[in-house]
Design an enzyme around this catalytic site. Structure first.
Site, PDB file in Angstrom:
ATOM      1  N   ASP A   1      27.133 -34.550  11.066  1.00  0.00           N
ATOM      2  CA  ASP A   1      26.412 -33.626  11.946  1.00  0.00           C
ATOM      3  C   ASP A   1      27.051 -33.552  13.332  1.00  0.00           C
ATOM      4  O   ASP A   1      26.435 -33.101  14.284  1.00  0.00           O
ATOM      5  CB  ASP A   1      24.943 -34.051  12.066  1.00  0.00           C
ATOM      6  CG  ASP A   1      24.815 -35.458  12.633  1.00  0.00           C
ATOM      7  OD1 ASP A   1      25.857 -36.098  12.895  1.00  0.00           O
ATOM      8  OD2 ASP A   1      23.681 -35.924  12.824  1.00  0.00           O
TER       9      ASP A   1
ATOM     10  N   CYS B   1      28.632 -38.267  14.062  1.00  0.00           N
ATOM     11  CA  CYS B   1      28.892 -39.365  13.126  1.00  0.00           C
ATOM     12  C   CYS B   1      29.627 -40.526  13.771  1.00  0.00           C
ATOM     13  O   CYS B   1      29.350 -41.674  13.458  1.00  0.00           O
ATOM     14  CB  CYS B   1      29.643 -38.857  11.908  1.00  0.00           C
ATOM     15  SG  CYS B   1      31.109 -37.907  12.336  1.00  0.00           S
TER      16      CYS B   1
ATOM     17  N   HIS C   1      35.417 -36.270  10.346  1.00  0.00           N
ATOM     18  CA  HIS C   1      34.282 -37.133  10.019  1.00  0.00           C
ATOM     19  C   HIS C   1      34.635 -38.622  10.045  1.00  0.00           C
ATOM     20  O   HIS C   1      35.730 -39.019   9.683  1.00  0.00           O
ATOM     21  CB  HIS C   1      33.737 -36.757   8.637  1.00  0.00           C
ATOM     22  CG  HIS C   1      32.484 -37.483   8.304  1.00  0.00           C
ATOM     23  ND1 HIS C   1      31.340 -37.337   9.053  1.00  0.00           N
ATOM     24  CD2 HIS C   1      32.197 -38.383   7.334  1.00  0.00           C
ATOM     25  CE1 HIS C   1      30.399 -38.124   8.540  1.00  0.00           C
ATOM     26  NE2 HIS C   1      30.894 -38.759   7.502  1.00  0.00           N
TER      27      HIS C   1
END
Lengths: 321, 280
Positions: free
Chosen positions: B97, B100, B274
């Site tokens: 989101d 992270c 990510h």
């Protein structure tokens, strides 16, 4: 109020704290939640003294989302300023229109200071923004003090502390002002891509009203756009000095209102009353002029082509008939 | 004569364009508000979908779960996975989101302190003092103290030697978890601004450090880069190792320790966009 809300909710905790922090009005702003709803606040802000909003005290609502402070508040003016539309969410980087730039460490106070800091800036066609003339804004500023809000019982005359001549802003206020300046900078850079299209269109329309000749319009447009792009440009510079009606750059909504009012009879000429009723005729002239020009140019083209064919083929026409 | 004709054609075209433009402008005026709100609503829906399928911080899983995420004939990633297996055994995933890195860091660090009370006390002292540093830098105390308090609450929870599940529950409580992320973002921003003389050489786009922090650090969901990691690692005096797994050639994952020369206790896996947590 205390037992009505879940005190474990971060939003409730934070808003209670902010309500306590903002309990007493300052010279420049005041905001408190409504008696029956912690998530709806009413605020009053003083127009910046060195601007067209001098002497104005304006009133509005702040609606807090349940996720506050993780999500930004929405700000809605209830009294006319000539800078922000009444009853419409304001588009600032600090408001609900730009959730991606809101910072959880900002507060309602930050929002109030941002509104004050934003008033003298140009609307440039951003959502919820207006660009009224200085005269109109001054008239609205004078009128604004008469407002009393039925929902929160605030009278604008007594909503804020009176301005003292040698008011020394506290360290806290200075800090907040600095913060608002950063916000202002950011909002401008984030608004520009959105505003540039509608802004330049607005300038086209306005120019059409000031100059009746469309050729002149085409020539002047690039300079006008440049002037608009530069932040230092004074809105008054763009006004034609001899023009009878007030000239300004308009928000999309104003332009629509203006077009609707084209059918309406022209009545009041005084600045405030003529807000939506000014200058319908020049716009129509402009339309007619361009139509005539298109016809003339098409005819000229046809004549030229006809002559070329005539010369090439040496047709003989019988002129005597 | 021809050039005159062309000029006329051009001027006709120009006028037609202008007329079209102004009618478009009116359309935009009608639509832009609804349009804006539609975009925001759609973004919310996408976020909701991501939220429904990914916990904020997952349970610890066997590293082999990654195998399924890549095609068998994707040799670059398959080779890198093999390399990763040599060094690590488990993974804990975080919700993608934009927060992270902060969530992975926060959880992994507190988890590593659960059975090391000496380090925990050291960290608690650093964390307790950090609010004063931020306030003296100009952050507004009454707005940042809720975030700081939540962070301190979690550290105090760790002092009581809770079961791991309790810490995990706290990090999966949206309110609490997001408040920790906000505070870690504030710490990152504070450190970048304090050391602006050093960091401003790494800022792209001619922005000042302050602008960078306002735009890329403090707002939620803004992704993290090297500069954020270095700042947070230094602000809390914690060493972080990041394994980089991307499409680059070479067959092995490269790692980087922030700050350089540290002795890392927490290991993060970076795949483009990510961060997840790795365990030996």
């Amino acid at each position: 109020m205390e037992n009505k809300y879940n005190l474990k909710s971060p939003a409730v905790k934070r808003l209670m704290k902010e309500a306590a922090e903002l309990r007493d009005p300052t010279e420049h702003y005041h905001a408190q939640p409504l008696d029956d709803n912690l998530f709806e606040w009413h605020f009053s802000v003083r127009g910046p003294p060195d601007s067209d909003f001098d002497g104005g005290v304006y009133h509005g609502r702040i609606v807090l989302p349940p996720e506050y402070p993780m999500k930004p508040p929405s700000i809605i003016l209830l009294t006319p300023t000539g800078r922000f539309e009444v009853g419409k969410k304001i588009c600032l980087s600090i408001s609900g229109h730009h959730p991606e730039t809101w910072q959880p460490s900002w507060s309602i106070r930050t929002a109030l200071i941002a509104i004050i800091g934003f008033m003298p800036t140009k609307g440039e066609g951003a959502i919820g923004s207006l660009d009224y003339t200085p005269e109109e804004r001054k008239a609205l500023a004078k009128k604004s003090q008469d407002f009393c809000c039925e929902a929160c019982g605030c009278s604008m005359r007594s909503a804020l502390l009176p301005l003292t001549s040698n008011s020394n802003p506290s360290a806290e206020d200075r800090q907040a002002k600095e913060l608002a300046q950063q916000i202002k900078f950011k909002a401008e850079s984030s608004i520009i891509p959105q505003a540039s299209t509608s802004g330049s269109k607005a300038s086209t329309v306005t120019k059409g009203e000031t100059s009746s000749s469309s050729e002149q319009q085409a020539e002047e447009r690039p300079q006008a756009e440049q002037a608009e792009a530069s932040p230092a440009a004074d809105p008054e510079e763009l006004q034609a000095p001899n023009d009878s009606g007030p000239v300004r750059r308009l928000s999309p909504r104003q332009r629509r209102a203006q077009q609707l009012s084209r059918q309406a009879p022209r009545t009041g000429r005084e600045p405030v009353a003529s807000r939506a009723l000014f200058g319908p005729a020049p716009r129509r002239d402009n339309h007619a002029a361009s139509a005539v020009l298109i016809v003339v140019l098409t005819l000229a083209l046809a004549a030229l082509i006809f002559r070329r064919i005539y010369l090439a083929n040496e047709y003989k026409f019988n002129y005597d008939l | 004569m021809r050039s005159r004709r062309r000029r006329k054609q051009i001027s006709i075209a120009k006028m037609a364009e202008e007329q079209q433009e102004s009618s478009q402008g009116e359309m935009e005026g009608v639509n832009c508000l609804a349009y804006d709100e539609a975009i925001i609503a759609q973004q919310d829906r996408i976020q909701q979908e991501i939220a429904n399928s990914n916990p904020l911080v997952s349970d610890r899983q066997d590293l082999s779960v990654l195998q399924r995420e890549y095609a068998e004939d994707d040799t670059v990633y398959q080779l890198k996975l093999k390399d990763l297996y040599k060094k690590y055994a488990y993974i804990r995933k975080t919700r993608p989101d934009g927060n992270c890195f902060y969530r992975a860091f926060g959880f992994a660090h507190l988890e590593s302190l659960l059975d090391d009370s000496k380090e925990l006390q050291k960290f608690k002292a650093v964390a307790a003092k950090s609010k004063l540093d931020l306030v003296s830098e100009g952050f507004t105390e009454f707005t940042i103290e809720d975030f700081h308090n939540t962070f301190m609450d979690l550290i105090e929870l760790c002092e009581k030697h809770p079961r791991l599940q309790e810490l995990l529950n706290s990090f999966n409580d949206q309110n609490m978890s997001d408040y920790v992320v906000v505070y870690l973002r504030l710490l990152t921003s504070g450190y970048l601004q304090r050391e602006h003389g050093f960091f401003e050489h790494f800022i792209e786009g001619g922005r000042t450090i302050k602008e960078f922090c306002q735009q890329e650090v403090e707002p939620m969901s803004k992704e993290s880069d090297h500069i954020h990691i270095i700042a947070l690692a230094k602000a809390l005096n914690v060493s972080i190792l990041v394994e980089y797994m991307d499409r680059g050639e070479g067959g092995s994952v490269n790692n980087h320790i922030f700050p350089e020369g540290g002795d890392p206790r927490i290991f993060l896996l970076y795949r483009p966009g990510h961060y997840d947590i790795l365990y030996k």
